[in-house]
Design an enzyme around this catalytic site. Structure first.
Site, short mmCIF file in Angstrom:
data_model
loop_
_atom_site.label_atom_id
_atom_site.label_comp_id
_atom_site.label_asym_id
_atom_site.label_seq_id
_atom_site.Cartn_x
_atom_site.Cartn_y
_atom_site.Cartn_z
N SER A 136 0.92 -1.03 0.01
CA SER A 136 -0.01 -0.03 0.03
C SER A 136 1.02 1.28 0.02
CB SER A 136 -0.91 -0.09 1.25
OG SER A 136 -1.36 1.29 1.43
N TYR A 161 -2.30 -0.36 9.96
CA TYR A 161 -2.36 -0.71 8.85
C TYR A 161 -1.08 -0.90 7.88
CZ TYR A 161 -4.08 -1.12 3.76
OH TYR A 161 -4.29 -1.35 2.24
N1 LIG Z 1 -8.40 -0.26 -2.73
C1 LIG Z 1 -7.22 0.57 -2.18
O1 LIG Z 1 -7.53 1.76 -2.39
C2 LIG Z 1 -6.12 -0.03 -1.77
C3 LIG Z 1 -5.02 0.70 -1.64
C4 LIG Z 1 -3.71 0.18 -1.03
C5 LIG Z 1 -3.74 -1.19 -0.76
N2 LIG Z 1 -4.86 -1.92 -0.95
C6 LIG Z 1 -4.93 -3.18 -0.56
O2 LIG Z 1 -5.33 -4.08 -1.88
C7 LIG Z 1 -5.90 -5.50 -1.35
C8 LIG Z 1 -7.51 -5.42 -1.97
O3 LIG Z 1 -8.09 -4.32 -1.74
P1 LIG Z 1 -9.73 -3.96 -1.75
O4 LIG Z 1 -9.73 -2.45 -2.22
O5 LIG Z 1 -9.74 -4.96 -3.07
O6 LIG Z 1 -10.20 -4.30 -0.50
P2 LIG Z 1 -11.58 -5.36 -0.19
O7 LIG Z 1 -11.55 -5.08 1.44
O8 LIG Z 1 -12.53 -4.92 -1.22
O9 LIG Z 1 -11.00 -6.70 -0.51
C9 LIG Z 1 -10.44 -7.54 0.42
C10 LIG Z 1 -11.06 -8.88 0.44
O10 LIG Z 1 -10.33 -10.06 1.26
C11 LIG Z 1 -11.39 -10.61 1.91
N3 LIG Z 1 -10.66 -10.91 3.35
C12 LIG Z 1 -10.33 -10.09 4.35
N4 LIG Z 1 -9.53 -10.59 5.23
C13 LIG Z 1 -9.31 -12.21 4.80
C14 LIG Z 1 -8.97 -13.18 5.32
N5 LIG Z 1 -8.31 -13.25 6.28
N6 LIG Z 1 -9.19 -14.56 4.60
C15 LIG Z 1 -9.76 -14.39 3.15
N7 LIG Z 1 -10.39 -13.19 2.88
C16 LIG Z 1 -10.04 -12.34 3.71
C17 LIG Z 1 -12.36 -9.59 2.36
O11 LIG Z 1 -13.62 -10.19 2.75
C18 LIG Z 1 -12.56 -8.63 1.01
O12 LIG Z 1 -13.43 -9.43 0.13
C19 LIG Z 1 -5.76 -5.21 0.18
O13 LIG Z 1 -4.59 -6.24 0.77
C20 LIG Z 1 -5.59 -3.83 0.42
O14 LIG Z 1 -5.12 -3.59 1.79
C21 LIG Z 1 -5.92 -1.54 -1.63
#
Ligand SMILES: NC(=O)c1ccc[n+]([C@@H]2O[C@H](COP(=O)([O-])OP(=O)(O)OC[C@H]3O[C@@H](n4cnc5c(N)ncnc54)[C@H](O)[C@@H]3O)[C@@H](O)[C@H]2O)c1
Length: 342
Positions: A136, A161
């Site tokens: 991130s 985080y």
């Molecule tokens: N969207 C953003 O702006 C952003 C920015 C930086 C980093 N990220 C990272 O990218 C990745 C995806 O982000 P996103 O925006 O799609 O988030 P999101 O929350 O929509 O997707 C994450 C998914 O993982 C599942 N999950 C969480 N913990 C879990 C576990 N222990 N076992 C199985 N499933 C689990 C959740 O149910 C969710 O559906 C994450 O790692 C997030 O930290 C996202």
């Protein structure tokens, strides 16, 4: 170098498949005829209906297998690797959100640290062609030097985080070095788009507007020194990941980290005005949010700004979708999904 091959003969394991990014990536892979094994615990951090809608859209693809489970369950993770023998693993499952980590630290350790460790262990015992995982932009903390470069010092995270994401990079580096796992970490910069995350500001602003409530803006009401964010449209993120999948680090035991952001930060207020315009277009009338200005929240950072030089060098691509275009896509989807047009 071939930048765009998705190999239909390979099996892709995508964790966090019901999530925003996991869903779009999986859809793309399935459209290309790839085998996708998707894992998600479908937790209720935000509206689970949205997660079910995403899974429902993937369901018709013959080559899609969904496993409901938690990546912090090591036996389950090992079993999945044993049974499906994935060639390429993309770990997107994590507890996301900066502010939530201040109130709920446990789940971050469970999903982001233990869960990711289990994925690494599984890759150690079941060799894969490439492990790609989500880091991130929050690892840059309050760094002042912009744009943020992958070589910058990132040892001052300002939220748990961010600490878990930086830890993931360190853990991946060690596993890659010790067990020759080709691994790439991606520092995503504020990803947005249709069917995005309801916990993120742009989505929350739309919710508030349609509920007839004012929006809260955590920027001290100081427009001169407004927050800057590098907002990245979902299709650009998917294209970036897609190109990286078939381009693991070349040298054995090498681990890489890339920024994937828009490389053109915008002021929060400009982003909000653009969202107002996009919603106005979507509903066919002039939309103005009622705004309340509040102090910056703990854990929030003043600016994010991605250098994409390394990404471009590696895959010949950088995100370029404008916020006008991206937010219009979001607003059109939102208005249709929630049936808000008169
Ligand atoms: N969207 C953003 O702006 C952003 C920015 C930086 C980093 N990220 C990272 O990218 C990745 C995806 O982000 P996103 O925006 O799609 O988030 P999101 O929350 O929509 O997707 C994450 C998914 O993982 C599942 N999950 C969480 N913990 C879990 C576990 N222990 N076992 C199985 N499933 C689990 C959740 O149910 C969710 O559906 C994450 O790692 C997030 O930290 C996202």
């Amino acid at each position: 170098m071939n930048f765009t091959t998705l190999d239909p003969s390979k099996t892709y394991l995508i964790t966090g498949v019901a999530g925003f990014i996991g869903y779009y990536l999986s859809r793309k892979l399935l459209e290309h005829g790839c085998q996708v094994i998707g894992v998600d615990n479908v937790n209720d951090y935000y509206d689970v209906n949205l997660k079910h809608t995403r899974l429902g859209n993937l369901d018709p693809y013959e080559k899609f297998t969904f496993i409901k489970g938690d990546i912090s369950d090591k036996d389950m993770v090992m079993q999945i690797f044993k049974e499906y023998k994935p060639n390429i693993v993309v770990n997107l499952a994590a507890q996301a959100g900066v502010r939530y980590s201040i109130e709920n630290p446990d789940v971050y350790i469970q999903s982001n640290i233990i869960g990711f460790y289990n994925i690494l262990e599984a890759c150690r015992h079941n060799p894969v062609d490439h492990l790609v995982y989500a880091s991130s932009s929050s690892v840059y903390g309050s760094n002042k030097k912009v744009p943020f470069e992958e070589t910058d010092f990132v040892d001052n995270p300002v939220s748990l985080y961010a600490s878990t994401k930086k830890s993931n990079e360190l853990m991946a580096h060690t596993y890659s070095h010790l067990y020759k796992i080709p691994a790439t970490g991606l520092r995503f910069f504020t990803v947005y788009g249709p069917m995005g995350r309801p916990d993120m500001a742009y989505f929350g602003f739309a919710d508030k507007y349609f509920n007839g409530e004012p929006i809260k803006i955590f920027n001290n009401g100081d427009f001169e020194n407004d927050l800057y964010r590098d907002f990245t449209y979902i299709d650009d993120i998917v294209e970036g990941i897609e190109r990286l999948l078939s381009n693991p680090p070349k040298d054995e035991g090498q681990h890489k980290v890339y920024n994937i952001g828009n490389n053109s930060p915008v002021k929060l207020m400009v982003f909000i005005e653009t969202l107002e315009k996009a919603i106005s277009n979507a509903v066919g009338k002039d939309v103005q949010f009622e705004k309340i200005f509040e102090p910056i929240k703990p854990g929030d950072v003043p600016a994010t700004y991605a250098s994409t030089d390394q990404l471009q060098k590696a895959i010949g691509f950088k995100p370029e979708t404008s916020i006008e275009e991206g937010l219009q896509q979001f607003a059109d989807w939102y208005v249709e999904y929630y049936k808000l047009k008169d």
